[in-house]
Design a protein around this motif. Structure first.
Motif, PDB file in Angstrom:
ATOM      1  N   GLU A   1       7.445  22.813  -3.972  1.00  0.00           N
ATOM      2  CA  GLU A   1       8.712  23.049  -4.683  1.00  0.00           C
ATOM      3  C   GLU A   1       8.462  22.869  -6.179  1.00  0.00           C
ATOM      4  OE1 GLU A   1      11.527  24.099  -3.550  1.00  0.00           O
ATOM      5  OE2 GLU A   1      11.478  23.736  -1.386  1.00  0.00           O
ATOM      6  N   LYS A   2       8.097  23.975  -6.815  1.00  0.00           N
ATOM      7  CA  LYS A   2       7.643  23.805  -8.202  1.00  0.00           C
ATOM      8  C   LYS A   2       8.789  23.570  -9.179  1.00  0.00           C
ATOM      9  CE  LYS A   2       7.032  28.780  -8.598  1.00  0.00           C
ATOM     10  NZ  LYS A   2       6.107  29.881  -8.747  1.00  0.00           N
TER      11      LYS A   2
ATOM     12  N   LEU B   1       0.832  -1.210   0.000  1.00  0.00           N
ATOM     13  CA  LEU B   1       0.000   0.000   0.000  1.00  0.00           C
ATOM     14  C   LEU B   1       0.862   1.255   0.000  1.00  0.00           C
ATOM     15  CD1 LEU B   1      -2.823  -1.092   2.464  1.00  0.00           C
ATOM     16  CD2 LEU B   1      -3.128  -0.480   0.053  1.00  0.00           C
TER      17      LEU B   1
ATOM     18  N   ASP C   1       7.107   8.729  -8.755  1.00  0.00           N
ATOM     19  CA  ASP C   1       6.889   9.135 -10.152  1.00  0.00           C
ATOM     20  C   ASP C   1       7.713  10.360 -10.536  1.00  0.00           C
ATOM     21  OD1 ASP C   1       5.034   7.112 -10.246  1.00  0.00           O
ATOM     22  OD2 ASP C   1       3.278   8.429 -10.043  1.00  0.00           O
ATOM     23  N   VAL C   2       7.917  11.269  -9.606  1.00  0.00           N
ATOM     24  CA  VAL C   2       8.640  12.490  -9.964  1.00  0.00           C
ATOM     25  C   VAL C   2      10.151  12.339  -9.807  1.00  0.00           C
ATOM     26  CG1 VAL C   2       6.727  14.061  -9.513  1.00  0.00           C
ATOM     27  CG2 VAL C   2       8.308  13.517  -7.664  1.00  0.00           C
TER      28      VAL C   2
ATOM     29  N   LEU D   1      10.789  21.219  -8.923  1.00  0.00           N
ATOM     30  CA  LEU D   1      11.162  19.833  -8.671  1.00  0.00           C
ATOM     31  C   LEU D   1      11.692  19.090  -9.905  1.00  0.00           C
ATOM     32  CD1 LEU D   1      11.263  17.868  -6.350  1.00  0.00           C
ATOM     33  CD2 LEU D   1       8.863  17.342  -6.736  1.00  0.00           C
ATOM     34  N   PRO D   2      10.982  19.127 -11.053  1.00  0.00           N
ATOM     35  CA  PRO D   2      11.487  18.377 -12.209  1.00  0.00           C
ATOM     36  C   PRO D   2      12.908  18.796 -12.604  1.00  0.00           C
ATOM     37  CG  PRO D   2       9.215  19.055 -12.575  1.00  0.00           C
ATOM     38  CD  PRO D   2       9.666  19.746 -11.317  1.00  0.00           C
TER      39      PRO D   2
ATOM     40  N   VAL E   1       0.122  15.853  -0.187  1.00  0.00           N
ATOM     41  CA  VAL E   1       0.162  15.467  -1.610  1.00  0.00           C
ATOM     42  C   VAL E   1      -0.435  14.093  -1.944  1.00  0.00           C
ATOM     43  CG1 VAL E   1       2.114  16.966  -2.177  1.00  0.00           C
ATOM     44  CG2 VAL E   1       2.558  14.623  -1.410  1.00  0.00           C
ATOM     45  N   MET E   2      -1.071  13.438  -0.979  1.00  0.00           N
ATOM     46  CA  MET E   2      -1.585  12.089  -1.282  1.00  0.00           C
ATOM     47  C   MET E   2      -2.626  12.146  -2.392  1.00  0.00           C
ATOM     48  SD  MET E   2      -1.874  10.039   2.303  1.00  0.00           S
ATOM     49  CE  MET E   2      -2.825  11.300   3.131  1.00  0.00           C
ATOM     50  N   GLY E   3      -2.400  11.354  -3.394  1.00  0.00           N
ATOM     51  CA  GLY E   3      -3.323  11.321  -4.532  1.00  0.00           C
ATOM     52  C   GLY E   3      -3.083  12.427  -5.540  1.00  0.00           C
ATOM     53  N   LYS E   4      -2.184  13.364  -5.188  1.00  0.00           N
ATOM     54  CA  LYS E   4      -1.922  14.500  -6.082  1.00  0.00           C
ATOM     55  C   LYS E   4      -0.544  14.386  -6.735  1.00  0.00           C
ATOM     56  CE  LYS E   4      -5.764  16.396  -4.915  1.00  0.00           C
ATOM     57  NZ  LYS E   4      -6.874  16.398  -5.873  1.00  0.00           N
ATOM     58  N   MET E   5       0.360  13.738  -6.030  1.00  0.00           N
ATOM     59  CA  MET E   5       1.705  13.554  -6.568  1.00  0.00           C
ATOM     60  C   MET E   5       2.275  12.326  -5.884  1.00  0.00           C
ATOM     61  SD  MET E   5       5.058  16.001  -6.146  1.00  0.00           S
ATOM     62  CE  MET E   5       5.657  15.335  -4.608  1.00  0.00           C
ATOM     63  N   ARG E   6       2.998  11.505  -6.638  1.00  0.00           N
ATOM     64  CA  ARG E   6       3.680  10.373  -6.006  1.00  0.00           C
ATOM     65  C   ARG E   6       5.175  10.625  -6.133  1.00  0.00           C
ATOM     66  NH1 ARG E   6       1.655   4.622  -7.537  1.00  0.00           N
ATOM     67  NH2 ARG E   6       2.833   5.133  -9.413  1.00  0.00           N
TER      68      ARG E   6
ATOM     69  N   GLU F   1       2.182   1.902  -3.408  1.00  0.00           N
ATOM     70  CA  GLU F   1       1.199   2.464  -4.329  1.00  0.00           C
ATOM     71  C   GLU F   1       0.908   3.937  -4.006  1.00  0.00           C
ATOM     72  OE1 GLU F   1       0.224   1.143  -7.053  1.00  0.00           O
ATOM     73  OE2 GLU F   1      -1.156   2.771  -7.582  1.00  0.00           O
ATOM     74  N   ILE F   2       0.880   4.260  -2.719  1.00  0.00           N
ATOM     75  CA  ILE F   2       0.566   5.644  -2.331  1.00  0.00           C
ATOM     76  C   ILE F   2       1.685   6.595  -2.749  1.00  0.00           C
ATOM     77  CG2 ILE F   2       0.238   7.176  -0.313  1.00  0.00           C
ATOM     78  CD1 ILE F   2      -1.174   4.720   1.030  1.00  0.00           C
TER      79      ILE F   2
END
Lengths: 444, 126, 482
Positions: free
Chosen positions: C220-221, C119, C255-256, C223-224, C247-252, C122-123
C-alpha cells in the motif's frame, strides 16, 4: 540462514527470471520515509544455544511443588499416546481443512471429537471448538442474545470468577444488563436465580460443579427458565461429566466446558480448548467451524466443513462470530485422550479424583478450626474455611513445597479465610497426608 | 424466466398480489445466483414488516443472502415445507418455492414490472 | 474409513481400565448420570492405528508444498516442540503467580512473556504488546475493543470503522461484533484509493483496518497519506498482521503510524497451525493506546524480577482466562531467538523473492490481474481457463492430485476466479519449479481435455465431496441423521 534453502546461484537465477538486479529492488515501493527507525533484534543463535537458554528459563519455574491448585484447571494424567499421535506432522502442520479431499484426517477427527463431546455432555450438536472455556461462555451468551433478541443475563456468582470478568470485558460495549446472583456459602442460589429470570431475560448462566466444587441438579431451574422463554447455559467439567447428571438431561440449551482436563497440559494458561455444544434448534447460531458427514461422487463417506454461511468469510460483518481458528489440535488431543483412556478409564480418572478429594477434605477438616466452607455434595474440589487468612497459609506451605490450594479471597470479599482445594487421580494419599500435617503445623 | 403477472423488488424478491394478500418469493435469477439452497430462514406468523425490511435469509453452501420485504404487511402464512426441503426454492421459485404470505398494509413503492426487472438483471449480469 | 466409535467393542479395556470404584459412595445417586456415555472402548493399539491411518489422509507442510495464500504455511522447526514440551513450562499452573509470594515460582515463564513482548515491540516498532489474544481474529476483536476504549476515554463519539474491500472477512466481522458500523471502500488498481477514503472519512470514523501488503500481495504505497488523513479526524489505524512475513526488517508498522497491530504467530513466526489452531494473536499498540491493554501485564522490576501487574484502571479487562496461549508464543519466542534480526529479514526477503519468481514464471499461462512486483504472495485469475469450463476450484483439485496443497481460491473476493499463492521462504527452488510446472501442465490439460481437470482429484482417499448434501442433511455427529 536457517530454514531458507536457496543457494547464491539459485537466488541469481530467480532474480534473473524476475528481471531485477537484487532482492532489495523488490522492496522499492517501501520508500525511505517508511523504512525502520531501528531493528535491534539480537543476532540469531544455534538450535543448541536456544535450547540451552530456554532450559535455563524453564529451570527458574518451580514445578517440583505438590499442588492442590484447580480453580477450573486440573492436572490429570495424560497417556503417552496423546503426544505421540497428535505430534504427527500430517496433523500438526496442516491448516484449517479448506480442501476437504486432502484433509479427511483432520475432518474425520473433528467429526469424532464432535461425537465424543456431544455424548459426554448429552447434547445434540458441537462445533469444532473455540479458544477456551471462557470464550466459549461468551460465545454461548451471544448465541442466546441473538436467538431471544433479549438483553438481560442472569449469572450465578458461583460461576468461575475468571469467566465472569471475561464476560464483563467482552460485553462492555454491547449494552447488556447483567444480574449477578450471589452464592450462598459457596452454593449456587437456585431460588435466587429463578427469581431473577423474567420475560426480558435472554439467558441464565450456571456452572456444575460450581467454582466452589459444589454439585447441583439444575433440571427444575432450567424448566423455570424455559417457561419464561429464557435460555439455559451451563458450564461444566468434562472429566466429572463422565459420572454426573448431564446438561442434556437437565435440559440445558447450550453447554460449554473448558476442555483442558482432557489431555492438555496446564502450560501456564494455554493453549486450552473451548468445548461448545447446543441443542439442534440452536445450531445455526453456533459460531466457528462445524464438520458434517457427506458423500463423494462415488458414494463414499467423507467429511467437510459445513453450515459455513454462518461464518465470517461468507457473511463478513453479519457473521455469528468473528472466530476463524478453532483449537483443532487441542480438540484432537482431547479426542485421542478420551479414546486412549476409553469410557472406563475416563470414569476411573473421575472416580479416583473424587475419592482423593473426599479423603483430603476429611483429613483437613479433622484439623482444629478447619471447616467445610461449602456443605453438600462435591466432586474433586472443595472449599474449606481456615481459622486464618488463606494467603498467609498458602505462602507458608508453598515455601515448604506444597501449594495447598487457591485463595477464595482473591475473588470473593469476605472469604479471605477460604481455601479451594483440588485433587486428581495424580494426587497420592501420601501427599494428602503430608498436606494435612503441614496444614496442622501452619495453623498452630 | 420472469413471469409477467408478478412484481419484483430490486433485491430480487417477487410478489404476487391477490386482494389484500401478497405472496412473496425469490426470482429464478436469484436462486440461480445463490446455487443449491441448504437453508431458508423465515419469520413467524404474526410478525410485521415494513417494505424493505429484512424478513429472513437464504443460504447455500457458499453464499448467504438476506431477504427483504418487497411490500409491507403482517405475516399470515409461511411455507413450512421449506424447512425440510429448501431445494423447492431452486426447483420451483415461483410456485412451490414461495416463502411467505403477507396481509398487505400500505402501498408498495418502486416495485418493478417484468420488463423492468428483466432490464435490471441484464445490467447486473454485465 | 470407519470412525473410532464404529470400531469400539464393548468391554474392551483401554490403557487404563476401570477398577469398579463407585462414585455413589460420595455423591447422591440423583446427581449422577445413569446411562452409558458411548465413548469408545478400544485397545491402545486400536487407537494408535486409527489415528495413524487418519493422519495419512491429510496434507501438511511436513509432507506437501502448501502455498495457501494469506496463511503463511512455512516450515515449523522441530526444535520449538522440544521447548514447548519442557516440563518446566508444561507443568506450570496458571494461577500460580496470582498467589501472594508465589511469583518467584514462575520467574522463567514471566521472563519468556516479557522478552517475547520486547522482541515483538522491536520487530514492529510498537510501544507495548499483550500476548493474551489466542488467535488472529481474537487479536482483531481485542484491537477493536482497544479502539473503542481509546475513543470512549477521550470523549470521542465514534460509530464507524472503515475496511477495504480486499480485507479478510474477520476484519468486518470483528468490527461489527464490537458494535461498530462497517464501511467498505473500493480499491483502485489493487490498493487503497485515498480519494475513496476521503469520501467516507468523517469525525464519526473510529478507525480503519488494513492489511499491508494487502491480500492481493501488493504494498500500500499511499500509506503515509492514509496515516495523515486518519490522524486529522483522530481515527486510529489498525494493522492486520496476517502478512507481516512480507515486511520484517523492511518496514515497522509502528514507525509508519499504525496505532494497533495484531500478529499471527502461527503464520509469521512459524508455530504449527495444527489443522486450524491453536494460534496466538498478540496485539501491539502505540503509546497513546497502551493504557487500555488487557490485564494482567508483565513488568520487570529494577532487581530483575518479573511480576504481573493488574493495576491499569483504563484497561479493557480480560480477553483470556490467563496470559494467552503460552505454549504457542513460547515456540515463536524460540523461533525469533534462533533466527535473530538478520534471519527474520532474510525470511522476508526470500518470501518475496519466491513469490515474484513464481508470478513471473506463471504470467504467460495465467491471468495475473496486478502483474507488477508483489510482496510475499500474488494472485492469479483462472479467467482463460474458466472460458473452457475449468474454474479455480477445478485447478485447485487438480493440484491436489499432483501432491501439492492448493493455493487459497476465491479470495480476495474482488478478483475473478482468484488463485492466491504464498510460497513462503522455506521452500526450495526445485519445489517452486515443480509446482509451477504442474500448474502449467494443468493449464495445458485444460485446453486439451477440460473434463479431466473437472474430475480431479482422483488419487486421494475421496473424490469431490457433496457439500450441499452435508449442509442439508446436517449429520454432525455419529448420532445424527439416519
Amino acid at each position: 540462514m536457517p530454514y531458507v534453502p536457496h543457494t547464491p546461484d539459485e537466488v541469481r537465477e530467480m532474480l534473473a527470471t524476475i528481471g531485477v538486479g537484487s532482492i532489495e529492488d523488490l522492496f522499492a515501493e517501501i520508500t525511505e520515509e517508511m523504512r525502520p527507525q531501528s531493528f535491534d533484534v539480537p543476532e540469531g543463535l544455534s538450535e543448541m544455544e536456544v535450547l540451552s537458554k530456554l532450559e535455563g528459563m524453564a529451570a527458574k519455574n518451580a514445578t517440583d511443588r505438590s499442588s492442590f491448585l484447580g480453580a477450573g484447571f486440573y492436572d490429570h494424567y495424560i497417556p503417552a499416546a496423546v503426544d505421540a499421535l497428535t505430534m504427527r506432522g500430517e496433523f500438526y502442520t496442516a491448516y484449517t481443512p479448506y480442501q476437504p479431499e486432502a484433509s479427511q484426517g483432520t475432518l474425520q477427527a473433528i467429526f469424532e471429537y464432535q461425537t465424543a463431546v456431544t455424548r459426554l455432555l448429552d447434547m445434540d450438536c458441537s462445533n469444532a471448538s473455540v479458544y477456551d472455556g471462557g470464550t466459549a461462555l461468551y460465545e454461548a451468551l451471544m448465541m442466546a442474545v441473538r436467538q431471544t433478541k433479549r438483553r438481560k443475563v442472569v449469572v450465578s456468582e458461583a460461576l468461575n470468577p475468571i469467566y465472569r470478568v471475561m464476560l464483563d470485558s467482552y460485553t462492555s460495549n454491547l449494552h447488556l444488563e447483567f444480574v449477578t446472583v450471589p452464592h450462598k456459602k459457596g452454593k449456587t442460589d437456585i431460588e435466587g436465580i429463578k427469581a431473577a429470570i423474567d420475560d426480558k431475560t435472554a439467558a441464565l448462566i450456571v456452572q456444575n460443579p460450581n467454582f466452589f466444587g459444589s454439585i447441583n441438579d439444575f433440571t427444575e431451574l432450567f424448566t423455570a427458565a424455559r417457561e419464561k422463554k429464557a435460555l439455559s447455559i451451563m458450564s461444566c467439567y468434562p472429566v466429572l461429566q463422565t459420572l454426573l447428571k448431564t446438561p442434556g438431561q437437565m435440559g440445558a440449551d447450550i453447554a460449554v466446558a473448558e476442555g483442558q482436563s482432557l489431555g492438555l497440559p496446564l502450560s501456564f494458561g494455554g493453549p486450552y480448548l473451548g468445548i461448545m455444544t447446543c441443542t439442534k434448534k440452536m445450531v445455526r447460531q453456533m459460531p466457528g467451524r462445524i464438520v458434517g458427514r457427506t458423500e463423494d461422487t462415488e458414494g463414499r463417506t467423507g467429511y467437510v466443513l459445513t453450515l459455513q454461511a454462518r461464518e465470517q468469510h461468507i457473511r463478513r460483518q453479519k457473521a455469528t462470530s468473528n472466530i476463524c481458528s478453532n483449537q483443532s489440535l487441542c480438540a484432537l488431543r482431547a479426542l485421542v485422550h478420551i479414546c486412549s483412556l476409553g469410557e472406563m478409564g475416563l470414569k476411573r480418572a473421575a472416580r479416583l479424583s473424587i475419592e482423593r478429594a473426599h479423603l483430603c477434605a476429611e483429613k483437613l477438616t479433622a484439623i482444629d478450626g478447619v471447616e467445610m466452607l461449602t456443605n453438600g455434595p462435591f466432586g474433586n474440589e472443595f472449599a474449606v474455611a481456615l481459622p486464618k487468612n488463606a494467603y498467609e497459609v498458602i505462602t507458608k506451605l508453598t515455601e515448604r513445597g506444597y501449594v495447598p490450594g487457591f485463595p477464595l479471597g482473591r475473588y470473593y470479599e469476605g472469604l479471605e479465610n477460604g481455601l479451594l482445594v483440588a485433587c486428581t487421580e495424580k494426587t497420592s494419599e501420601e501427599q494428602i497426608g503430608i498436606l494435612a500435617e503441614m496444614m496442622k503445623g501452619a495453623l498452630r | 424466466m420472469i413471469p409477467a403477472d408478478l412484481k419484483y423488488a430490486k433485491s430480487h424478491e417477487w410478489v404476487r398480489i391477490d386482494g389484500d394478500i401478497a405472496t412473496i418469493g425469490i426470482s429464478e435469477f436469484a436462486q440461480e445466483q445463490l446455487g443449491d439452497l441448504t437453508f431458508v430462514e423465515l419469520p413467524a406468523v404474526g410478525d410485521t414488516f415494513e417494505q424493505g425490511a429484512e424478513f429472513g435469509s437464504v443460504e447455500s453452501v457458499k453464499a448467504a443472502s438476506e431477504l427483504y420485504a418487497p411490500i409491507g404487511g403482517e405475516v399470515v402464512e409461511i411455507n413450512e415445507e421449506l424447512e425440510d426441503a429448501p431445494e423447492k426454492v431452486n426447483e420451483s421459485p415461483y410456485d412451490e418455492g414461495w416463502l411467505i404470505k403477507l396481509k398487505i398494509s400500505g402501498e408498495p413503492e418502486g416495485l418493478l414490472d417484468a420488463d423492468a426487472y428483466k432490464a435490471l438483471i441484464e445490467s447486473e449480469a454485465h | 474409513m470407519k470412525t473410532i466409535f464404529e470400531k469400539s467393542v464393548a468391554g474392551r479395556e483401554g490403557c487404563w481400565p476401570c477398577d469398579g470404584l463407585a462414585a455413589e459412595a460420595y455423591i447422591p445417586k440423583e446427581l449422577l448420570r445413569e446411562e452409558e456415555i458411548g465413548l469408545p472402548s478400544a485397545g491402545e493399539l486400536d487407537v494408535v492405528r486409527h489415528f495413524t491411518k487418519l493422519s495419512q489422509r491429510n496434507f501438511g507442510v511436513d509432507g506437501n508444498f502448501y502455498p495457501l495464500g494469506s496463511c503463511t504455511m512455512k516450515y515449523n522447526p522441530k526444535f520449538t516442540e522440544v521447548v514447548a514440551a519442557m516440563p518446566g513450562f508444561t507443568r506450570l499452573h496458571p494461577v500460580l503467580p496470582q498467589l501472594k509470594g508465589a511469583g518467584h515460582l514462575c520467574q522463567g515463564a514471566l521472563e519468556v512473556m516479557y522478552e517475547t513482548e520486547r522482541l515483538l515491540c522491536e520487530i514492529t516498532g510498537m510501544h507495548s504488546y499483550t500476548l493474551h489474544p489466542m488467535a488472529g481474529a481474537h487479536g482483531e476483536l481485542t484491537g477493536v475493543m482497544l479502539m473503542a476504549a481509546y475513543h470512549k476515554d477521550k470523549g470521542n463519539e465514534k460509530t464507524k470503522i472503515i475496511v477495504p474491500d480486499s480485507a479478510h472477512g474477520t476484519n468486518p466481522a470483528s468490527a461489527a461484533i464490537a458494535g461498530y458500523e462497517v464501511i467498505s471502500i473500493e480499491s483502485r488498481d489493487g490498493i487503497i484509493d485515498p480519494e475513496a477514503l476521503r469520501e467516507v472519512l468523517d469525525d464519526k470514523v473510529a478507525g480503519m483496518m488494513m492489511t499491508c501488503p494487502n491480500t492481493l500481495g501488493l504494498f500500500e504505497k499511499n500509506l503515509p497519506e492514509i496515516v495523515r488523513m486518519l490522524r486529522e479526524v483522530d481515527a486510529l489505524l489498525y494493522y492486520d498482521g496476517a502478512n507481516l512475513n512480507a515486511v520484517m526488517g523492511k518496514m515497522r508498522v509502528g514507525d509508519v503510524g499504525f496505532d494497533i497491530v495484531h500478529l499471527n504467530l502461527h503464520k509469521t513466526f512459524a508455530t504449527p497451525h495444527g489443522g486450524g489452531g491453536p494460534g496466538s494473536g498478540p496485539v501491539g499498540v502505540s503509546e497513546r493506546v497502551a493504557p487500555y491493554l488487557p490485564i494482567s501485564r508483565v513488568q520487570k522490576l529494577e532487581d530483575g524480577q518479573f511480576f504481573l501487574d493488574y493495576d491499569y484502571p483504563k484497561s479493557i479487562g480480560y480477553v483470556a482466562p490467563f496470559y494467552g496461549n503460552f505454549g504457542v508464543y513460547l515456540k515463536a519466542y524460540a523461533y525469533i531467538l534462533r533466527l535473530g534480526g538478520t534471519g527474520l529479514t532474510r525470511a522476508t526477503e526470500n518470501a518475496v523473492l519466491a513469490a515474484n519468481y513464481m508470478r513471473k514464471r506463471l504470467e504467460k499461462h495465467f491471468e495475473i490481474p496486478y502483474n507488477r512486483t508483489c510482496m510475499h504472495e500474488f494472485v492469479a485469475g483462472a479467467v482463460h481457463q474458466a472460458e473452457k469450463g475449468v474454474r479455480a476450484l477445478d485447478i485447485a483439485k487438480a493440484l491436489l492430485d499432483k501432491g501439492h496443497h492448493a493455493p487459497t481460491i476465491y479470495f480476495p473476493l474482488i478478483v475473478k476466479e482468484c488463485i492466491m499463492v504464498e510460497p513462503t521462504e522455506t521452500e526450495n527452488k526445485a519445489t517452486l519449479d515443480h509446482f509451477v510446472d504442474d500448474l502449467i501442465a494443468i493449464a495445458e490439460l485444460t485446453e486439451a481435455d477440460p473434463e479431466a481437470v473437472q474430475k480431479a482429484p482422483v488419487t486421494l482417499p475421496v473424490t469431490r465431496l457433496d457439500e450441499t448434501l452435508a449442509a442439508r442433511g446436517m449429520v454432525l455427529t455419529e448420532d445424527m441423521g439416519s
